[in-house]
Design an enzyme around this catalytic site. Structure first.
Site, PDB file in Angstrom:
ATOM      1  N   ASP A   1       0.866  -1.186   0.000  1.00  0.00           N
ATOM      2  CA  ASP A   1       0.000   0.000   0.000  1.00  0.00           C
ATOM      3  C   ASP A   1       0.901   1.233   0.000  1.00  0.00           C
ATOM      4  O   ASP A   1       2.067   1.159   0.394  1.00  0.00           O
ATOM      5  CB  ASP A   1      -0.907   0.003   1.244  1.00  0.00           C
TER       6      ASP A   1
ATOM      7  N   VAL B   1      -9.583  -6.172  -8.905  1.00  0.00           N
ATOM      8  CA  VAL B   1     -10.764  -6.000  -8.048  1.00  0.00           C
ATOM      9  C   VAL B   1     -11.258  -4.551  -8.094  1.00  0.00           C
ATOM     10  O   VAL B   1     -12.446  -4.274  -7.990  1.00  0.00           O
ATOM     11  CB  VAL B   1     -10.437  -6.405  -6.581  1.00  0.00           C
TER      12      VAL B   1
ATOM     13  N   ARG C   1     -24.288 -12.881  -4.347  1.00  0.00           N
ATOM     14  CA  ARG C   1     -25.414 -12.066  -3.843  1.00  0.00           C
ATOM     15  C   ARG C   1     -26.742 -12.650  -4.335  1.00  0.00           C
ATOM     16  O   ARG C   1     -27.685 -12.824  -3.566  1.00  0.00           O
ATOM     17  CB  ARG C   1     -25.253 -10.611  -4.313  1.00  0.00           C
TER      18      ARG C   1
ATOM     19  N   HIS D   1     -19.723  -5.229 -14.428  1.00  0.00           N
ATOM     20  CA  HIS D   1     -20.007  -5.134 -12.997  1.00  0.00           C
ATOM     21  C   HIS D   1     -20.611  -3.762 -12.725  1.00  0.00           C
ATOM     22  O   HIS D   1     -19.936  -2.841 -12.345  1.00  0.00           O
ATOM     23  CB  HIS D   1     -18.688  -5.304 -12.230  1.00  0.00           C
TER      24      HIS D   1
HETATM   25  N1  LIG Z   1     -14.922  -5.877  -8.162  1.00  0.00           N
HETATM   26  C1  LIG Z   1     -15.740  -5.878  -7.127  1.00  0.00           C
HETATM   27  O1  LIG Z   1     -16.717  -6.587  -7.097  1.00  0.00           O
HETATM   28  C2  LIG Z   1     -15.425  -4.977  -5.950  1.00  0.00           C
HETATM   29  C3  LIG Z   1     -16.017  -5.204  -4.700  1.00  0.00           C
HETATM   30  C4  LIG Z   1     -15.672  -4.376  -3.630  1.00  0.00           C
HETATM   31  C5  LIG Z   1     -14.761  -3.330  -3.814  1.00  0.00           C
HETATM   32  N2  LIG Z   1     -14.247  -3.118  -5.050  1.00  0.00           N
HETATM   33  C6  LIG Z   1     -13.289  -2.040  -5.297  1.00  0.00           C
HETATM   34  O2  LIG Z   1     -12.043  -2.360  -4.699  1.00  0.00           O
HETATM   35  C7  LIG Z   1     -11.340  -1.160  -4.436  1.00  0.00           C
HETATM   36  C8  LIG Z   1     -10.835  -1.170  -2.983  1.00  0.00           C
HETATM   37  O3  LIG Z   1     -11.914  -1.125  -2.085  1.00  0.00           O
HETATM   38  P1  LIG Z   1     -11.647  -1.029  -0.513  1.00  0.00           P
HETATM   39  O4  LIG Z   1     -12.963  -1.106   0.140  1.00  0.00           O
HETATM   40  O5  LIG Z   1     -10.564  -1.966  -0.118  1.00  0.00           O
HETATM   41  O6  LIG Z   1     -11.088   0.484  -0.412  1.00  0.00           O
HETATM   42  P2  LIG Z   1     -10.134   1.076   0.731  1.00  0.00           P
HETATM   43  O7  LIG Z   1     -10.191   2.546   0.602  1.00  0.00           O
HETATM   44  O8  LIG Z   1     -10.443   0.464   2.047  1.00  0.00           O
HETATM   45  O9  LIG Z   1      -8.666   0.573   0.300  1.00  0.00           O
HETATM   46  C9  LIG Z   1      -8.020   1.000  -0.841  1.00  0.00           C
HETATM   47  C10 LIG Z   1      -6.542   1.029  -0.525  1.00  0.00           C
HETATM   48  O10 LIG Z   1      -5.830   1.318  -1.735  1.00  0.00           O
HETATM   49  C11 LIG Z   1      -4.682   2.057  -1.343  1.00  0.00           C
HETATM   50  N3  LIG Z   1      -4.085   2.732  -2.492  1.00  0.00           N
HETATM   51  C12 LIG Z   1      -4.519   3.839  -3.143  1.00  0.00           C
HETATM   52  N4  LIG Z   1      -3.675   4.143  -4.145  1.00  0.00           N
HETATM   53  C13 LIG Z   1      -2.684   3.207  -4.136  1.00  0.00           C
HETATM   54  C14 LIG Z   1      -1.540   2.980  -4.922  1.00  0.00           C
HETATM   55  N5  LIG Z   1      -1.221   3.773  -5.941  1.00  0.00           N
HETATM   56  N6  LIG Z   1      -0.747   1.929  -4.611  1.00  0.00           N
HETATM   57  C15 LIG Z   1      -1.048   1.108  -3.595  1.00  0.00           C
HETATM   58  N7  LIG Z   1      -2.141   1.265  -2.807  1.00  0.00           N
HETATM   59  C16 LIG Z   1      -2.942   2.310  -3.070  1.00  0.00           C
HETATM   60  C17 LIG Z   1      -5.215   3.018  -0.287  1.00  0.00           C
HETATM   61  O11 LIG Z   1      -4.173   3.556   0.501  1.00  0.00           O
HETATM   62  C18 LIG Z   1      -6.151   2.092   0.496  1.00  0.00           C
HETATM   63  O12 LIG Z   1      -5.490   1.486   1.598  1.00  0.00           O
HETATM   64  C19 LIG Z   1     -12.320  -0.016  -4.743  1.00  0.00           C
HETATM   65  O13 LIG Z   1     -12.073   0.491  -6.042  1.00  0.00           O
HETATM   66  C20 LIG Z   1     -13.665  -0.705  -4.705  1.00  0.00           C
HETATM   67  O14 LIG Z   1     -14.643  -0.029  -5.468  1.00  0.00           O
HETATM   68  C21 LIG Z   1     -14.550  -3.917  -6.103  1.00  0.00           C
END
Ligand SMILES: NC(=O)c1ccc[n+]([C@@H]2O[C@H](COP(=O)([O-])OP(=O)(O)OC[C@H]3O[C@@H](n4cnc5c(N)ncnc54)[C@H](O)[C@@H]3O)[C@@H](O)[C@H]2O)c1
Length: 310
Positions: free
Chosen positions: A33, A118, A151, A175
């Site tokens: 991260d 993701v 879901r 999605h």
């Molecule tokens: N595909 C799916 O079905 C699905 C489901 C749930 C969440 N998501 C997506 O997953 C992503 C993450 O969700 P989350 O709830 O964990 O968010 P979150 O905010 O809890 O975590 C995201 C993390 O990414 C880190 N980050 C940002 N830029 C970065 C970089 N350049 N390098 C490394 N790390 C970096 C942030 O510091 C943070 O810790 C979101 O885009 C969300 O929409 C997708």
């Protein structure tokens, strides 16, 4: 020798995913991260869970990519998540920059890895990772359908008061709100849903599935779902690393399948050691085809925006 998985993004989804991979002894994990120290602290915390839960997987955290070298799988969860009132598409430009940067660095250190995306908007972010990595299409896959179908399965099982394990569901498309839960091909131990649930109730379940992510965002207020998304990505990683060849709905780069070309869209695929080992092109009825085309068009709109930036 354990397999090695890098999880980029140590937030809600990434940390749950890393923990899950270790608990199931699927692989050693490196959590990356940009927030200084946090992935290192979370990694140590997970490592120290090992003696209690009884796993020997090694979990470490890092703010750089050197420790990720030669990972078998890189899961990318880095970026912004939705807040109430936002659609997944609202994240497009901010997460484009993140995915471009993360993919460049990750593939430099793990040129033979399989990428599992993701980050949202999922299908567009898969496209970015595919473009930037220049990996063959079988080594870039997106997680969405496993979650969306989970879901759908949850709501069907609750309606019928049966085990979720007996419910199989097919969800196609991007999605987003245009995803296509294919009722005709979903069943409870082979019994078609149409014989078990009346149409108006089924329509309501389909609608709730399409909005399943937003329903959770509304309650959480400050982020989006992460337990089921993490579990869904773990099922995909496990199928790859154990060469289980599970047939799962995943975002795959289509080159003419379903009449779609040059886009990532959710379709049933076989996931094994080589990544996407087969894309199943199933016969769809006209109404289902129309819904899938509409969903693909929504993904295309996002790609058109990105193409202007690249
Ligand atoms: N595909 C799916 O079905 C699905 C489901 C749930 C969440 N998501 C997506 O997953 C992503 C993450 O969700 P989350 O709830 O964990 O968010 P979150 O905010 O809890 O975590 C995201 C993390 O990414 C880190 N980050 C940002 N830029 C970065 C970089 N350049 N390098 C490394 N790390 C970096 C942030 O510091 C943070 O810790 C979101 O885009 C969300 O929409 C997708």
């Amino acid at each position: 020798m354990h397999n090695k998985v890098t999880v980029v993004g140590g937030g809600n989804v990434g940390a749950s995913l890393a923990m899950n991979l270790a608990m199931k002894e699927i692989a050693d994990v490196v959590l990356v991260d940009i927030v200084e120290g946090v992935p290192i602290g979370k990694g140590l915390d997970m490592l120290q869970t090992g003696p209690i839960e009884g796993y020997d997987c090694h979990v470490t955290g890092a703010n750089d990519y050197a420790p990720t070298a030669n990972s078998d799988v890189v899961v990318i969860t880095a970026g912004l998540a939705r807040k109430p009132g936002m659609s997944r598409d609202d994240l497009l430009l901010a997460n484009y920059e993140v995915i471009k940067n993360v993919t460049e660095q990750a593939v430099k250190h793990s040129p033979n890895a399989i990428l599992v995306l993701v980050t949202n908007p999922l299908d567009a972010m898969c496209w970015v990772a595919h473009q930037v990595s220049k990996f063959p299409r079988h080594r870039v896959v997106g997680m969405a359908g496993v979650l969306d179908s989970a879901r759908f399965r949850t709501f069907i099982a609750a309606e019928l008061n049966v085990s979720v394990e007996n419910v199989t569901a097919v969800v196609l498309g991007g999605h987003g709100d245009t995803m296509v839960p294919v009722v005709r091909l979903s069943s409870v131990s082979g019994i078609p849903l149409s014989e078990l649930i009346e149409k108006s109730k089924l329509d309501a379940i389909v609608d709730r599935t399409r909005n399943g992510g937003a329903e959770i965002v509304k309650h959480l207020k400050s982020g989006s779902a992460y337990y089921a998304p993490a579990a869904a990505a773990v099922e995909m990683v496990e199928s790859i690393l154990k060469d289980k060849k599970k047939v799962l709905p995943c975002a795959a780069y289509l080159e003419g399948e379903y009449g779609i070309r040059g886009l990532f869209v959710g379709v049933p695929v076989k996931l094994g050691a080589k990544g996407i080992e087969k894309i199943y092109e199933i016969h769809l009825h006209d109404d289902e085809k129309a819904m899938l085309q509409k969903s693909a068009a929504a993904v295309q709109e996002l790609i058109d925006v990105l193409k202007k930036k690249m």
